[in-house]
Motif scaffolding. Sequence first.
Motif, PDB file in Angstrom:
ATOM      1  N   LYS A  68       3.148 -31.043  32.230  1.00 14.46           N
ATOM      2  CA  LYS A  68       3.929 -31.349  33.175  1.00 14.46           C
ATOM      3  C   LYS A  68       3.583 -32.719  33.805  1.00 14.46           C
ATOM      4  CE  LYS A  68       4.788 -26.716  34.407  1.00 14.46           C
ATOM      5  NZ  LYS A  68       5.652 -25.992  35.458  1.00 14.46           N
ATOM      6  N   ARG A  69       3.402 -33.700  32.820  1.00 15.41           N
ATOM      7  CA  ARG A  69       3.338 -35.146  33.014  1.00 15.41           C
ATOM      8  C   ARG A  69       3.589 -35.615  31.477  1.00 15.41           C
ATOM      9  NH1 ARG A  69      -1.383 -37.229  36.178  1.00 15.41           N
ATOM     10  NH2 ARG A  69      -1.909 -35.184  36.778  1.00 15.41           N
ATOM     11  N   LYS A  70       4.189 -36.830  31.408  1.00 18.96           N
ATOM     12  CA  LYS A  70       4.483 -37.402  30.163  1.00 18.96           C
ATOM     13  C   LYS A  70       3.370 -38.068  29.662  1.00 18.96           C
ATOM     14  CE  LYS A  70       8.678 -39.090  27.727  1.00 18.96           C
ATOM     15  NZ  LYS A  70       9.912 -39.650  28.076  1.00 18.96           N
ATOM     16  N   GLU A  71       2.850 -37.627  28.304  1.00 25.32           N
ATOM     17  CA  GLU A  71       1.525 -38.146  27.559  1.00 25.32           C
ATOM     18  C   GLU A  71       1.748 -37.956  26.217  1.00 25.32           C
ATOM     19  OE1 GLU A  71      -1.373 -36.014  29.542  1.00 25.32           O
ATOM     20  OE2 GLU A  71      -0.439 -34.069  29.414  1.00 25.32           O
ATOM     21  N   ASP A  72       1.041 -38.781  25.654  1.00 29.41           N
ATOM     22  CA  ASP A  72       0.648 -38.878  24.083  1.00 29.41           C
ATOM     23  C   ASP A  72       0.054 -37.338  23.722  1.00 29.41           C
ATOM     24  OD1 ASP A  72      -0.165 -38.868  21.481  1.00 29.41           O
ATOM     25  OD2 ASP A  72      -0.873 -40.860  21.644  1.00 29.41           O
TER      26      ASP A  72
ATOM     27  N   GLU B 114       9.551 -29.034  22.549  1.00 28.98           N
ATOM     28  CA  GLU B 114       8.086 -28.930  22.909  1.00 28.98           C
ATOM     29  C   GLU B 114       7.554 -27.359  22.498  1.00 28.98           C
ATOM     30  OE1 GLU B 114       6.438 -30.488  26.135  1.00 28.98           O
ATOM     31  OE2 GLU B 114       7.742 -32.564  26.010  1.00 28.98           O
TER      32      GLU B 114
ATOM     33  N   VAL C 155      13.879 -29.780  26.052  1.00 35.74           N
ATOM     34  CA  VAL C 155      13.910 -31.173  26.918  1.00 35.74           C
ATOM     35  C   VAL C 155      15.288 -31.853  26.784  1.00 35.74           C
ATOM     36  CG1 VAL C 155      12.531 -33.150  27.835  1.00 35.74           C
ATOM     37  CG2 VAL C 155      11.474 -31.126  27.032  1.00 35.74           C
TER      38      VAL C 155
ATOM     39  N   ASN D 207       6.036 -38.422  22.931  1.00 38.57           N
ATOM     40  CA  ASN D 207       5.321 -38.254  23.926  1.00 38.57           C
ATOM     41  C   ASN D 207       6.073 -36.688  24.539  1.00 38.57           C
ATOM     42  OD1 ASN D 207       3.697 -40.226  23.951  1.00 38.57           O
ATOM     43  ND2 ASN D 207       5.212 -41.371  25.413  1.00 38.57           N
ATOM     44  N   VAL D 208       4.970 -35.748  25.146  1.00 40.94           N
ATOM     45  CA  VAL D 208       5.367 -34.540  25.579  1.00 40.94           C
ATOM     46  C   VAL D 208       5.009 -34.585  27.195  1.00 40.94           C
ATOM     47  CG1 VAL D 208       5.100 -33.753  23.080  1.00 40.94           C
ATOM     48  CG2 VAL D 208       3.249 -33.570  25.061  1.00 40.94           C
ATOM     49  N   THR D 209       5.607 -33.220  27.501  1.00 39.47           N
ATOM     50  CA  THR D 209       5.385 -33.166  29.041  1.00 39.47           C
ATOM     51  C   THR D 209       4.966 -31.714  28.977  1.00 39.47           C
ATOM     52  OG1 THR D 209       7.731 -32.338  29.265  1.00 39.47           O
ATOM     53  CG2 THR D 209       7.123 -34.467  29.987  1.00 39.47           C
TER      54      THR D 209
ATOM     55  N   GLU E 170      16.649 -34.048  23.828  1.00 37.25           N
ATOM     56  CA  GLU E 170      15.905 -35.272  23.662  1.00 37.25           C
ATOM     57  C   GLU E 170      14.805 -34.969  22.407  1.00 37.25           C
ATOM     58  OE1 GLU E 170      12.609 -37.919  25.878  1.00 37.25           O
ATOM     59  OE2 GLU E 170      14.564 -37.608  26.706  1.00 37.25           O
TER      60      GLU E 170
END
Length: 772
Positions: free
Chosen positions: A37-41, A138, A160, A32-34, A135
């Motif tokens: 600016k929100r964590k998502e697939d 990206e 990140v 998952n990535v941000t 972690e």
Amino acid sequence: MPLRRSLMALAVLTAYSVPVLAQQSDEIEVVNVTAQKRKEDPAKVAMSISAVTGSQLQAEHVRDITDLTRVVPNISFTAASGNGGAGPGTSNVEIRGISSTAGAATVGIYLGDTPVTVGNVYTMGNVEPRFFDIERVEVLRGPQATLYGASSMGGTIKFVPVEPDLKEREFTTYSEVSNTKGGSANYALNAVANLPLIANELALRLGVQAQHTGGFINQVDGDGKVLANNINQINDQEFRAALKWKPLRTLTITPSLYYQRIDAKDIAAFNLDLPLYQARKQVREPSIDRLLTPSVTVNWDMGPVDLTSTTSYFERKFDRTQNGSAYNSYSLSTFLTSTEDGGKAPPALIDAVAGLPSAVYLNNQVRQVAQEFRLASHPYDEKVSPWTWLAGTYFSNQHTNVIENDPIFGVTDTFKSFGFDIADPDLLPGAHAGQFPNDNSFAGAFHFREKQSSVFGEVNYYFAPQLHATVGARYLKANTTLSQRNGNYLAGAGNNSSADTSSSAFTPKYALTWEINPTNTVYTSVAKGFRLGGANIYVPPTTCGPDLAANGIDKGPPSYAPDSLWSYEVGSKSRFFGNRVSVNADVFYVKWSNIQQGVYLPTCAYTYNANAGDATTKGFEFDIKAKPLSGLTLSASGGYVQAELSNNRGLENGVVGAVTGARIQGVPKYNAALTASYNFSVAEYPSFVMAGMQWVGSSHGSLDPSQTDYSRPAYHSTDLSAGVTVGSFAYTVFVKNAFDTDTLIQHPQVASIVQGYRLAPRSIGFSLATKF
């Protein structure tokens, strides 16, 4: 190691990782990535993204941002203006061929939520964070101006870090040792502790790291005698501390601090007119690059919306020495008129001055305070609303100070030895007492200030759960100032001045995402990118007059304007056979206008920035992973970029070689890689073997066809590794550049000297990772 100066892109997205006690799976790992600016697939995000986990970085023995070019398509490095590939901290990272060695940066760099992007200021390149306690990394390809602001024209790279864990106590260590063929040893050692202080409420994470990269280049004198061995050694140390406090179920406060020190003993260049890996230089070129980034992030679930506040500071101190002998000493000698030409200086004096050693001492400091607030709706829920949104505001204040001193060692005594006074105006035009204090030929002090403020936002509307449109925009205002003071002989008449410029921009983004089914997504996007303009360093007309006249001007321009681009992208992200195969691919087209470019003045060796020409870049990226058999993972990735100037405006403004069709410097036309790893058990101990090959296409190191570094060759390399996990210990043996590829990937000319750069020679090593 010289890979830090390879200035090219290598591409391989390795699917294998070696965390201690790793759980095996027949499915491709989803990271998952941000990016938004929100964590998502990442498969649901309408952009080209590469996400590389910390365990992958460890498995690949990737140490820094330059090494990242081995694992992500379409990233390249180019030496900052005037550097000639001068070492760590002096290069600029580019994505998709958006490459410029002048003006503002073209790629945004984030360490956590802290922006650490710096411009191409006075031979200073990108901040280069080491990969420590990370972690994931990206890489967001394509303009990211809506959410990340100016300078994210080609894309954004986010480092990140691992967050403190409120539940589990954990200690990990990693150690590595290897030896470089024909050189000295390399080592790395780190330790990280995660300490829950109050269960489910307060945790502390601490980590330290030390690394040494051995050299393989020897310094020799004029007779070939070795003066120093393995001069291109690098030492670095890192420290990270993060505290996670969750006083309420809905509130999390995370202060953190990262410190890094990179001590390079010299650059990795050798002379091509000498035996391999020998450098003849009068002055060594060390550097020390220090980075400090404290920050505080607050996340508050306010019910209908989430509030995020990030307060950050970063400071970079970068002290370095350049060998100025070929510039300062030779330049000074050209101002002496020989007695054979009716002047006063005997030829022996001119030759003696030209041969004196000279240094360029650069003391750089960057300080920035930044604040971002943003509000975001909760993730999409078709039962609640067809809308999701994010809105925010951002402020930053960055100060950059540069102090330069260019002593020509022994110049005053050299004139005296021939019976002359260095202040004699009949011998040295314009000279007077005090223009060479302590043999210093140039002294400069430059202060840059950049203030930004912006508002931004994105809105998503779901026509159906499978189809949604995104509209985003950012409005930015910025002010940049440059105050400068310089003097001594090579500064001409000297200068004490200031300049002020203002910029504003509206950068929209449009995207459409269609989830054909839960495992197949197609998207298209259109986005604008933007770079700030700025003020130019003073160019003395007394010493640079002929160069300026050749460009049709009588003085250097006081400033340069912003530039911008529009990017168009179509892509797909698919998973097949129960997520045992994943295929991501995209094509893009970018139209870049009013490019900021450096105009080099060959006689006086000054450079100023100008807006000169337009360009287009187009190409594609792909990333394929598969697990066809239990334990076997295959991956193939790569990219193609055609980055060319689209008119002759650069040539008309004095940029040699900037003509229609000229390839943008530093950008390889293609990169590709194949990787295979196999996991199995030996006496019930988890084991693996892995092999990877990478190919990099040819590129141009300069726009000017007459330069020695104009044509850079294609090359390839191979890495091998194998390991076994026994309890809490993971043992690995590895070989980097297994077939010792020694292609001269760069050969710039610095004054009369042609330098060579290559990949680091083959190294064979061993690593041990533990987890308790």
